[in-house]
Design an enzyme around this catalytic site. Structure first.
Site, PDB file in Angstrom:
ATOM      1  N   ASP A  10     -11.569   6.448   5.851  1.00 12.60           N
ATOM      2  CA  ASP A  10     -10.202   6.381   5.153  1.00 12.60           C
ATOM      3  C   ASP A  10      -9.519   5.093   5.649  1.00 12.60           C
ATOM      4  OD1 ASP A  10      -7.858   7.118   3.683  1.00 12.60           O
ATOM      5  OD2 ASP A  10      -7.183   7.912   5.802  1.00 12.60           O
ATOM      6  N   SER A  11      -8.453   4.733   5.228  1.00 15.97           N
ATOM      7  CA  SER A  11      -7.480   3.854   5.674  1.00 15.97           C
ATOM      8  C   SER A  11      -7.070   4.060   7.025  1.00 15.97           C
ATOM      9  CB  SER A  11      -6.212   3.301   4.722  1.00 15.97           C
ATOM     10  OG  SER A  11      -5.502   4.339   4.753  1.00 15.97           O
ATOM     11  N   CYS A  73     -10.216   8.701   0.789  1.00 13.32           N
ATOM     12  CA  CYS A  73      -9.122   7.986   0.602  1.00 13.32           C
ATOM     13  C   CYS A  73      -8.899   7.809  -0.721  1.00 13.32           C
ATOM     14  CB  CYS A  73      -9.199   6.688   1.319  1.00 13.32           C
ATOM     15  SG  CYS A  73      -7.953   5.492   0.864  1.00 13.32           S
ATOM     16  N   GLU A 152       1.418   9.146   9.377  1.00  8.90           N
ATOM     17  CA  GLU A 152       0.821   8.306  10.485  1.00  8.90           C
ATOM     18  C   GLU A 152       1.482   8.311  11.823  1.00  8.90           C
ATOM     19  OE1 GLU A 152      -2.601   6.032  10.791  1.00  8.90           O
ATOM     20  OE2 GLU A 152      -2.995   7.055   9.057  1.00  8.90           O
ATOM     21  N   CYS A 184      -3.578  11.716  -2.063  1.00 10.57           N
ATOM     22  CA  CYS A 184      -3.860  10.894  -1.010  1.00 10.57           C
ATOM     23  C   CYS A 184      -4.238  11.928   0.203  1.00 10.57           C
ATOM     24  CB  CYS A 184      -2.506  10.168  -0.758  1.00 10.57           C
ATOM     25  SG  CYS A 184      -2.687   9.510   0.962  1.00 10.57           S
ATOM     26  N   HIS A 186      -3.695  11.752   3.314  1.00 16.53           N
ATOM     27  CA  HIS A 186      -2.595  12.180   4.347  1.00 16.53           C
ATOM     28  C   HIS A 186      -1.696  13.136   3.906  1.00 16.53           C
ATOM     29  CE1 HIS A 186      -3.756   8.236   5.631  1.00 16.53           C
ATOM     30  NE2 HIS A 186      -2.747   8.258   6.749  1.00 16.53           N
TER      31      HIS A 186
HETATM   32  N1  DGL Z   1      -5.654   8.374   2.985  1.00 20.83           N
HETATM   33  C1  DGL Z   1      -5.094   7.103   1.845  1.00 20.83           C
HETATM   34  C2  DGL Z   1      -5.203   7.835   0.720  1.00 20.83           C
HETATM   35  O1  DGL Z   1      -5.807   8.983   0.481  1.00 20.83           O
HETATM   36  C3  DGL Z   1      -3.812   6.617   2.486  1.00 20.83           C
HETATM   37  C4  DGL Z   1      -3.517   5.407   1.611  1.00 20.83           C
HETATM   38  C5  DGL Z   1      -3.278   4.043   2.302  1.00 20.83           C
HETATM   39  O2  DGL Z   1      -3.659   3.639   3.229  1.00 20.83           O
HETATM   40  O3  DGL Z   1      -2.069   3.631   1.874  1.00 20.83           O
HETATM   41  O4  DGL Z   1      -4.697   7.057  -0.450  1.00 20.83           O
END
Ligand code: DGL
Length: 269
Positions: A10-11, A73, A152, A184, A186
């Site tokens: 993931d990011s 992600c 985050e 997302c 998160h």
């Molecule tokens: N968890 C990522 C997603 O599902 C985070 C998004 C991001 O880095 O902007 O989109």
């Protein structure tokens, strides 16, 4: 039977909501997790940049002998996966398709909401995936760019989060949806805030969790599950400071991260 680990990325921390489900439904599987914490968020970037990042993330995970990769992600699954899916000889799965399927299975009135980052909503992959299965569904998307930084930083249930969530969701409430995709990975951390605002009649779809279940189905079908009696092992890699990862990551996983977290130079991949 295949003992090799599953690669998940993931990011940042959000993909751990997928790992949490893997731990629950596939407790014998080994997992290599990469959180691109040095470059989060992806959702505000151009598609070219997201594709470049995703290629690097995949190249890093492929330095291990893995049996499959989950792009945990929503942003990378929407803005990159359709363009890079054929590049890898290792199976690469995203969160969009499983979440679209889960939403169509859950909705009764065929009115579905999608929350995601700016890029996720812009590329419309949740919409097209839902339409492929249920052409007469009405879908309402909303970009929620403040959610990722809030999560985050651990603001999962603060007054500030509730105010911002109301701002994003008030218009969604008026659409009469009965199903809402947390598009997302998160956002499942904000489930109680989002659930309180949307009310108990709206089913929330956790994109990370449904992606883990889709991975289980794939591995099971291909006879690639680990199936041993030993507990799975977990390795965590990040592209920035390792300091807060264990504390915040434990919140995502709902259990302490005791393993050491390693920092890598992702630009080198
Ligand atoms: N968890 C990522 C997603 O599902 C985070 C998004 C991001 O880095 O902007 O989109």
């Amino acid at each position: 039977m295949d003992k090799r680990p599953i690669g998940v990325f993931d990011s940042g921390l959000g993909g751990l909501t997928c790992v949490r489900e893997i731990m629950k439904i596939m407790p014998n599987e080994d997992v290599i997790y990469f959180g691109d914490t040095g470059r989060v968020p992806y959702g505000t970037r151009s598609r070219d940049t997201i594709i470049k990042y995703v290629r690097q993330d995949i190249r890093f995970l492929k330095t291990f002998d893995i049996k499959a990769i989950i792009i945990a992600c929503g942003t990378a699954s929407s803005a990159a996966l359709p363009w890079i899916a054929d590049e890898s000889d290792t199976k690469v799965m995203g969160v969009v398709e499983p979440a679209a399927r889960a939403a169509v299975a859950a909705t009764k009135n065929k009115r579905i909401g999608v929350l995601g980052t700016g890029a996720t909503i812009k590329y419309g992959k949740y919409v097209s995936n839902i339409k492929d299965i249920c052409p007469d569904a009405e879908i309402f998307g909303k970009a929620c760019p403040m959610f990722v930084p809030l999560v985050e930083n651990g603001y999962t249930d603060s007054e500030a989060t509730r105010i911002i969530a109301r701002e994003y969701l008030d218009e969604m409430k008026e659409k009469g949806i009965d199903t809402l995709i947390l598009g997302c990975t998160h956002y499942p951390l904000l489930k109680s805030v989002i659930g309180d605002i949307m009310g108990k009649d709206v089913t929330l779809i956790d994109s990370g969790a449904v992606a883990a279940r889709a991975a289980y189905d794939f591995l099971n079908e291909k006879n690639l599950l680990s199936e041993g009696s030993e507990d799975g092992t977990y390795r965590y890699f990040v592209s920035d400071s390792v300091e807060d990862f264990s504390t915040l990551g434990s919140m995502f996983l709902d259990r302490p991260i005791k393993e050491s977290v390693e920092k890598i130079e992702i630009e080198g991949f």
